[in-house]
Design an enzyme around this catalytic site. Structure first.
Site, PDB file in Angstrom:
ATOM      1  N   GLU A 124       0.843  -1.207   0.000  1.00 34.91           N
ATOM      2  CA  GLU A 124       0.000   0.000   0.000  1.00 34.91           C
ATOM      3  C   GLU A 124       0.874   1.250   0.000  1.00 34.91           C
ATOM      4  O   GLU A 124       1.826   1.372   0.766  1.00 34.91           O
ATOM      5  CB  GLU A 124      -0.995   0.038   1.160  1.00 34.91           C
ATOM      6  N   ASP A 130      -7.051  -0.024  -3.821  1.00 36.93           N
ATOM      7  CA  ASP A 130      -8.153   0.935  -3.902  1.00 36.93           C
ATOM      8  C   ASP A 130      -8.862   0.835  -5.244  1.00 36.93           C
ATOM      9  O   ASP A 130      -9.504   1.764  -5.687  1.00 36.93           O
ATOM     10  CB  ASP A 130      -7.615   2.352  -3.678  1.00 36.93           C
TER      11      ASP A 130
END
Ligand code: AHR
Length: 526
Positions: A231, A320
């Site tokens: 991430e 995402d």
């Protein structure tokens, strides 16, 4: 562990991977999840469209959805522990178009992957074409999954997958001939709300050509590289950039990409040619410092040491739902626990024993090998130095040679893909715009991103062409799969699909057979 015991375990795991169990009668060969289970790090997810990943698995591998009547069919294995029954897909999808709508979890945990829903970075994804990636595995014809942008799969409600600093590992078999720098071709652990709440909320193996930390340090070679998406960063080491100058990427047709992370302070990435040889360790060391992305920030609830995994599973997208990555997927698993190197090696030996391979598409010239780069040269007397290229999204022909600029040569270089709508035919993917293909629209040719058939019902067929012998006796002609009287033609230097006489100016019968005949050459750009 004492050296002798360690050696015995290594030999034992390798023998199990290659030859079967230790019992007298020969039992089924141990497959990746049997190997990881024997090593005390069982699979909690096992996904494949090509084969069983447990010796006793005899269930469904994936589901296809066909556009003609909106029905679905599950595709299983030919026998327990065996290969996919691709013939069932062929018959269900005959004369229509199918996408892969679900990839079943073989682990018994129910961690199936469905087409991914919307996330912070994009609307719901699309299913990948079901027959675009025909390969052989164990000598059987099977299908991998070919992802263009906007295609991905996800499960936000899983069972048994690592969360909040728990150890885990994952591998996928992917391809070094279909990758890009778009975010993010991932397989592994991601956020359950399809957003990006902060560093460390993902732990997925990534494969692509984005050198994420190039501002801080190098990535060696041109990739594509096996990296870890933790991430807000694609990591090649704890520093982000590569600390291993001997790792220049994996360009093999089939690639094993592996990541393991103890969830607290240590991670490792490995890669291999999925058809031969052992694993190469890219990095094996500390996880990134918590403030690597924000030097002024001290430790926080976010960060990589420890990790903060949320336990969703993604394939082909970022955490995402970033949707720009392209890639290929044949099989992959996730484990609970941090596997031993011996278990990893045994799994790689088993993958190599599958013998994944690919072969040329049929038709003429019969040498259009999926994944190979080609250029297409005109044969009309006016224009024998002209090649099909894209320019501002249009398809034109222009005079090019080996001394043209790299940009011009790249614009005229195409990667052969199995036809997005018919795998006996081909699609031409732009070399410098991966994920974008030659397609027709109102009979005019364009370079366009392949968006999947849910968004554009004709997207696959309009980008699929069937090679036949050149109409003027030279090279090949490329017949539109959905307008069978029309072939790729140049007319007044613009690309069309055209019939031999017809209502459009470009259907002009004069010099039609020359204009639709092309020499498939070596790529102008490598
Ligand atoms: O870490 C790289 C990407 O950044 C993640 O996949 C995504 O969630 C975010 O945009």
């Amino acid at each position: 562990m004492p050296l002798v015991r360690r050696l015995c375990l290594v030999l034992g795991l390798l023998a199990l991977a290659l030859f079967g169990t230790a019992h007298g009668a020969r039992a089924a060969t141990q497959l990746p999840c049997d190997i990881y289970a024997s090593a005390g790090t069982p699979c909690v997810a096992a996904h494949s469209t090509t084969r069983a990943l447990y010796a006793n698995f005899n269930g469904r591998l994936y589901q296809v959805y066909r556009s003609s009547d909106g029905t679905t069919q599950d595709i299983g294995v030919l026998s327990a522990g065996g290969y996919a029954n691709a013939a069932a897909q062929d018959s269900f999808c005959a004369n229509t178009y199918c996408i892969i709508s679900r990839i079943y979890d073989q682990s018994g945990k129910g961690n199936d992957l469905a087409i991914a829903p919307a996330g912070d970075q994009g609307p719901a994804d699309h299913g990948a074409p079901a027959e675009a990636l025909a390969v052989t595995a164990g000598g059987h014809a099977v299908y991998g999954i070919e992802f263009s942008g906007h295609m991905g799969y996800r499960n936000d409600s899983t069972t048994g997958v690592a969360v909040e600093g728990k150890p885990e590992s994952m591998y996928m078999v992917t391809s070094g001939i279909h990758a890009n720098a778009g975010c993010c071709f991932d397989y592994g652990n991601a956020e359950i709300h399809n957003n990006d709440p902060g560093d460390g909320h993902m732990d997925a193996v990534n494969f692509g050509t984005e050198c994420y930390y190039s501002g801080k340090g190098p990535c060696y070679g041109n990739g594509p590289w096996v990296m870890s998406d933790l991430e807000n960063g694609l990591f090649e080491s704890n520093l982000g950039y590569s600390t291993n100058s001997s790792y220049t990427g994996n360009t093999q047709t089939f690639v094993t990409a592996m990541l393991k992370n103890n969830g607290q302070n240590h991670f490792a990435m490995k890669s291999a040619d999925a058809t031969a040889g052992g694993l190469f360790t890219i990095f094996d060391g500390a996880t990134p410092a918590n403030n690597i992305n924000r030097p002024s920030q001290g430790s926080s609830d976010f960060g990589y040491t420890p990790m903060h995994q949320e336990g969703a599973i993604i394939l082909g997208i970022g955490g995402d739902n970033s949707q720009s990555g392209i890639g290929s997927f044949f099989e992959g698993v996730m484990t609970a626990g941090y596997p031993s190197n011996d278990a990893d090696n045994a799994v790689q030996a088993n993958i190599a024993a599958v013998g994944y391979s690919t072969s040329p598409v049929g038709g003429s010239p019969g040498t259009l090998k999926p994944g190979s780069a080609v250029s297409l040269r005109a044969t009309t007397a006016c224009c024998t130095g002209d090649y099909i290229r894209h320019q501002n999204g249009n398809i034109v022909i222009s005079a090019l040679s080996s001394s043209s600029s790299l940009l011009d040569r790249s614009d005229a270089t195409w990667i052969v893909r199995r036809g997005l709508a018919n795998n006996a035919c081909v699609s031409f993917e732009s070399k410098n715009y991966p994920g974008e293909f030659i397609r027709h629209y109102n009979s005019i040719l364009y370079r366009q991103p392949y968006v999947g058939i849910e968004l554009d019902a004709n997207a696959a067929s309009d980008a699929t062409f069937c090679p036949v012998a050149g109409k003027n006796g030279q090279g090949s002609s490329f017949q539109s799969v959905n307008y069978s009287s029309k072939y790729i033609r140049h007319y007044q230097s613009t690309g069309y699909i055209a019939s031999n006489g017809g209502s459009n100016a470009w259907d002009n019968a004069a010099s039609w057979s020359d204009d639709v005949s092309w020499i498939v050459t070596a790529p102008l750009a490598n």
